[in-house]
Design a protein around this motif. Structure first.
Motif, PDB file in Angstrom:
ATOM      1  N   PRO A 139       0.872  -1.157   0.104  1.00 46.26           N
ATOM      2  CA  PRO A 139       0.052  -0.033   0.149  1.00 46.26           C
ATOM      3  C   PRO A 139       0.918   1.165   0.083  1.00 46.26           C
ATOM      4  O   PRO A 139       1.890   1.299   0.617  1.00 46.26           O
ATOM      5  N   LEU A 140       0.466   2.238  -0.875  1.00 45.53           N
ATOM      6  CA  LEU A 140       1.352   3.427  -1.024  1.00 45.53           C
ATOM      7  C   LEU A 140       0.880   4.736  -0.411  1.00 45.53           C
ATOM      8  O   LEU A 140       1.546   5.540  -0.007  1.00 45.53           O
ATOM      9  N   GLY A 141      -0.318   4.656   0.126  1.00 40.03           N
ATOM     10  CA  GLY A 141      -1.004   5.870   0.757  1.00 40.03           C
ATOM     11  C   GLY A 141      -0.809   7.256   0.258  1.00 40.03           C
ATOM     12  O   GLY A 141      -0.851   8.078   0.738  1.00 40.03           O
ATOM     13  N   LEU A 142      -1.097   6.871  -1.253  1.00 35.74           N
ATOM     14  CA  LEU A 142      -1.046   8.289  -2.242  1.00 35.74           C
ATOM     15  C   LEU A 142      -2.370   9.018  -1.803  1.00 35.74           C
ATOM     16  O   LEU A 142      -3.435   8.398  -2.014  1.00 35.74           O
ATOM     17  N   THR A 143      -2.316  10.489  -1.757  1.00 37.33           N
ATOM     18  CA  THR A 143      -3.599  11.003  -1.604  1.00 37.33           C
ATOM     19  C   THR A 143      -4.083  11.165  -2.885  1.00 37.33           C
ATOM     20  O   THR A 143      -3.466  11.032  -4.056  1.00 37.33           O
ATOM     21  N   LYS A 144      -5.520  11.841  -3.225  1.00 38.06           N
ATOM     22  CA  LYS A 144      -6.053  11.954  -4.299  1.00 38.06           C
ATOM     23  C   LYS A 144      -5.270  12.913  -5.164  1.00 38.06           C
ATOM     24  O   LYS A 144      -5.164  12.556  -6.411  1.00 38.06           O
ATOM     25  N   SER A 145      -4.584  13.815  -4.691  1.00 43.17           N
ATOM     26  CA  SER A 145      -3.901  14.681  -5.683  1.00 43.17           C
ATOM     27  C   SER A 145      -2.661  14.314  -5.902  1.00 43.17           C
ATOM     28  O   SER A 145      -2.076  14.503  -7.017  1.00 43.17           O
ATOM     29  N   GLU A 146      -1.906  13.527  -5.196  1.00 44.99           N
ATOM     30  CA  GLU A 146      -0.624  12.875  -5.627  1.00 44.99           C
ATOM     31  C   GLU A 146      -1.285  11.657  -6.798  1.00 44.99           C
ATOM     32  O   GLU A 146      -0.517  11.635  -7.829  1.00 44.99           O
ATOM     33  N   GLN A 147      -2.253  11.051  -6.746  1.00 40.11           N
ATOM     34  CA  GLN A 147      -2.688  10.128  -7.746  1.00 40.11           C
ATOM     35  C   GLN A 147      -2.849  11.148  -8.938  1.00 40.11           C
ATOM     36  O   GLN A 147      -2.724  10.437  -9.935  1.00 40.11           O
ATOM     37  N   ALA A 148      -3.424  11.954  -8.702  1.00 38.59           N
ATOM     38  CA  ALA A 148      -3.799  12.958 -10.146  1.00 38.59           C
ATOM     39  C   ALA A 148      -2.621  13.214 -10.684  1.00 38.59           C
ATOM     40  O   ALA A 148      -2.287  13.214 -11.832  1.00 38.59           O
ATOM     41  N   ASP A 149      -1.323  13.682  -9.850  1.00 39.39           N
ATOM     42  CA  ASP A 149      -0.202  14.207 -10.297  1.00 39.39           C
ATOM     43  C   ASP A 149       0.540  12.957 -11.268  1.00 39.39           C
ATOM     44  O   ASP A 149       0.926  13.250 -12.027  1.00 39.39           O
ATOM     45  N   LEU A 150       0.413  11.799 -10.539  1.00 42.31           N
ATOM     46  CA  LEU A 150       0.909  10.547 -11.278  1.00 42.31           C
ATOM     47  C   LEU A 150       0.524  10.257 -12.623  1.00 42.31           C
ATOM     48  O   LEU A 150       1.188  10.220 -13.684  1.00 42.31           O
ATOM     49  N   ILE A 151      -0.880  10.329 -12.846  1.00 42.67           N
ATOM     50  CA  ILE A 151      -1.467  10.442 -14.063  1.00 42.67           C
ATOM     51  C   ILE A 151      -1.102  11.242 -15.026  1.00 42.67           C
ATOM     52  O   ILE A 151      -0.845  11.202 -16.044  1.00 42.67           O
ATOM     53  N   GLU A 152      -1.034  12.557 -14.474  1.00 42.07           N
ATOM     54  CA  GLU A 152      -0.657  13.833 -15.251  1.00 42.07           C
ATOM     55  C   GLU A 152       0.898  13.360 -15.713  1.00 42.07           C
ATOM     56  O   GLU A 152       0.886  13.730 -17.132  1.00 42.07           O
ATOM     57  N   PHE A 153       1.701  12.999 -15.187  1.00 42.16           N
ATOM     58  CA  PHE A 153       3.041  12.442 -15.423  1.00 42.16           C
ATOM     59  C   PHE A 153       2.707  11.407 -16.544  1.00 42.16           C
ATOM     60  O   PHE A 153       3.402  11.599 -17.584  1.00 42.16           O
ATOM     61  N   LEU A 154       2.152  10.604 -16.223  1.00 40.08           N
ATOM     62  CA  LEU A 154       2.010   9.588 -17.478  1.00 40.08           C
ATOM     63  C   LEU A 154       1.645   9.965 -18.697  1.00 40.08           C
ATOM     64  O   LEU A 154       1.893   9.543 -19.858  1.00 40.08           O
ATOM     65  N   HIS A 155       0.652  11.015 -18.713  1.00 40.06           N
ATOM     66  CA  HIS A 155       0.153  11.541 -20.068  1.00 40.06           C
ATOM     67  C   HIS A 155       1.435  12.184 -20.884  1.00 40.06           C
ATOM     68  O   HIS A 155       1.426  11.928 -22.023  1.00 40.06           O
ATOM     69  N   THR A 156       2.498  12.608 -20.192  1.00 38.42           N
ATOM     70  CA  THR A 156       3.420  13.208 -20.640  1.00 38.42           C
ATOM     71  C   THR A 156       4.359  12.356 -21.495  1.00 38.42           C
ATOM     72  O   THR A 156       5.302  12.766 -22.027  1.00 38.42           O
ATOM     73  N   LEU A 157       4.367  10.969 -21.265  1.00 37.06           N
ATOM     74  CA  LEU A 157       4.894   9.844 -22.179  1.00 37.06           C
ATOM     75  C   LEU A 157       4.287   9.520 -23.268  1.00 37.06           C
ATOM     76  O   LEU A 157       4.844   8.714 -24.067  1.00 37.06           O
TER      77      LEU A 157
END
Ligand code: HEC
Ligand code: HEC
Length: 339
Positions: free
Chosen positions: A307-325
């Motif tokens: 379990p990573l304990g990512l907050t909602k906004s951290e999850q959104a940041d990760l997705i934002e990063f994945l889109h840049t690939l």
């Protein structure tokens, strides 16, 4: 992480030993960039060197539905450039509309990943792989001797083979070699993330930069999705439920049951639903799987899935990063078929 180590630092000072600060300090997004530099050229093996004629012949064969018994299914039916070389389906559909057991993976950037082809790594070269789907009853269902006769009877294939593989003829070997040459050249183009890696700090948003740091630190995605292709070419059980034994079945090794190949994350947002069985609908669902430490916690679950304990906004940041690939490539043209 920092505070805990900070306390150890204070404790270390009290007890009289030094804690090396650079080993414990979080890095900035910029410092991670060097781990993701793209190679300058595509590797081709000596046994099947690159030529334009080989690549063009391979492309024609890749898009030719006559490589199937129904004259209806080509490699590109499932590995469709419009879906980033997948098919956008949870599970592939083959000969006679049969639904297959696994999802179609992309063929992007495989020139660097040939040691482990398929979700379970059972093939180790693109030449070796190429004939499999043609003769597989569930996929294109065309026995290879029939395929050879069929292609030999198409008059304008002859000069294309002659130019690509002089005097070698129209055989299963030359078909496999041409298709493999074409596939090696299927490379994801420059994405915003690549411009960022090259030093353009504005190429990706602040949210994506935060996501990039999370990817390398708190979410630890980089343990498996490493390097510019975002894969370690290795196999892990990440807690996707199901009966498919994956790598464990190929090697007859129970500790590898439910382990599948780490897929590339390049252009992933054009390729959902995700995983070997298409069971995760979108990137948000994938992040949720990791955030809860896998959906099925078996004995074989990777020790790196917790379990990573990512907050909602951290999850959104990760997705934002994945889109840049995702690269903005020119549309792929479909070749005119030889008659
Ligand atoms: C009916 C759909 C379908 C067709 C047609 C098809 N494939 Fe695939 N392809 C798949 C699926 C599904 C897999 C994954 C199978 C597995 O892992 O067990 C796959 C895997 C692959 C892989 C391995 C990718 C990786 O990341 O390991 C390559 C390469 C590939 N196919 C190339 C081809 C070529 C070349 C053709 C045409 C000769 C072709 N495929 C035809 C569905 C298809
Ligand atoms: C222990 C290794 C490991 C770690 C850590 C890991 N992944 Fe994965 N990832 C995999 C494997 C293996 C698969 C394929 C699993 C399957 O199909 O059953 C996968 C699949 C995916 C997919 C689906 C891609 C596709 O084409 O189906 C995405 C997206 C993804 N991971 C993103 C991430 C992100 C984001 C993180 C960090 C939160 C992460 N991964 C952490 C190994 C890992």
């Amino acid at each position: 992480m920092r505070t805990v180590l900070g306390k150890i630092g204070v404790l270390g000072a009290l007890l009289g030993f030094a804690v090396v600060p650079h080993a414990v300090q979080a890095k900035s997004a910029k410092e991670y960039r060097k781990d993701y530099q793209r190679p300058k050229s595509v590797p081709y093996p000596d046994e099947n060197k690159y030529s334009k004629a080989r690549e063009e012949l391979g492309k024609t064969l890749f898009f030719d539905p006559r490589l199937s018994s129904s004259n209806w299914i080509s490699c590109a039916t499932c590995h469709n450039p419009a879906f980033s070389w997948g098919d956008g389906l949870p599970l592939a559909t083959g000969h006679g509309m049969k639904i297959l057991g696994r999802r179609t993976p992309t063929i992007l950037n495989l020139a660097w990943g040939e040691d482990a082809l398929f979700w379970d790594g059972r093939s180790d070269s693109l030449e070796d792989q190429a004939l499999g789907p043609i003769e597989a009853a569930g996929e294109m269902n065309l026995p290879l001797d029939q395929m050879e006769k069929k292609l030999q009877a198409i008059a304008s294939y002859k000069p294309l083979f002659e130019k690509a593989y002089p005097k070698e003829g129209i055989t299963r070997d030359t078909v496999a070699k041409a298709i493999a040459t074409y596939e090696r050249g299927v490379v994801s183009g420059e994405a915003p993330f690549d411009r960022y890696v090259k030093g353009d700090d504005k190429a990706i948003s602040k949210a994506a930069q935060r996501g990039f740091v999370l990817f390398n630190e708190k979410a630890r995605c980089n343990i498996c999705h490493s390097g510019w292709r975002f894969t370690d070419d290795s196999f892990h059980d990440i807690g996707v439920p199901g009966k498919d034994l994956g790598r464990g079945k190929v090697l007859e090794e129970a500790s590898l049951n439910h382990a599948f190949k780490t897929p590339t994350l390049r252009n992933a947002d054009h390729r959902g639903p995700f995983m070997h069985d298409g069971s995760e609908a979108d990137l948000a669902a994938v992040i949720d799987l990791y955030n809860i430490g896998g959906r099925e916690k078996r004995k074989t679950l990777s020790k790196d899935i917790k379990p990573l304990g990512l907050t909602k906004s951290e999850q959104a940041d990760l997705i934002e990063f994945l889109h840049t690939l995702t690269s903005e490539d020119k549309p792929v043209t479909v070749p005119v078929m030889p008659r």
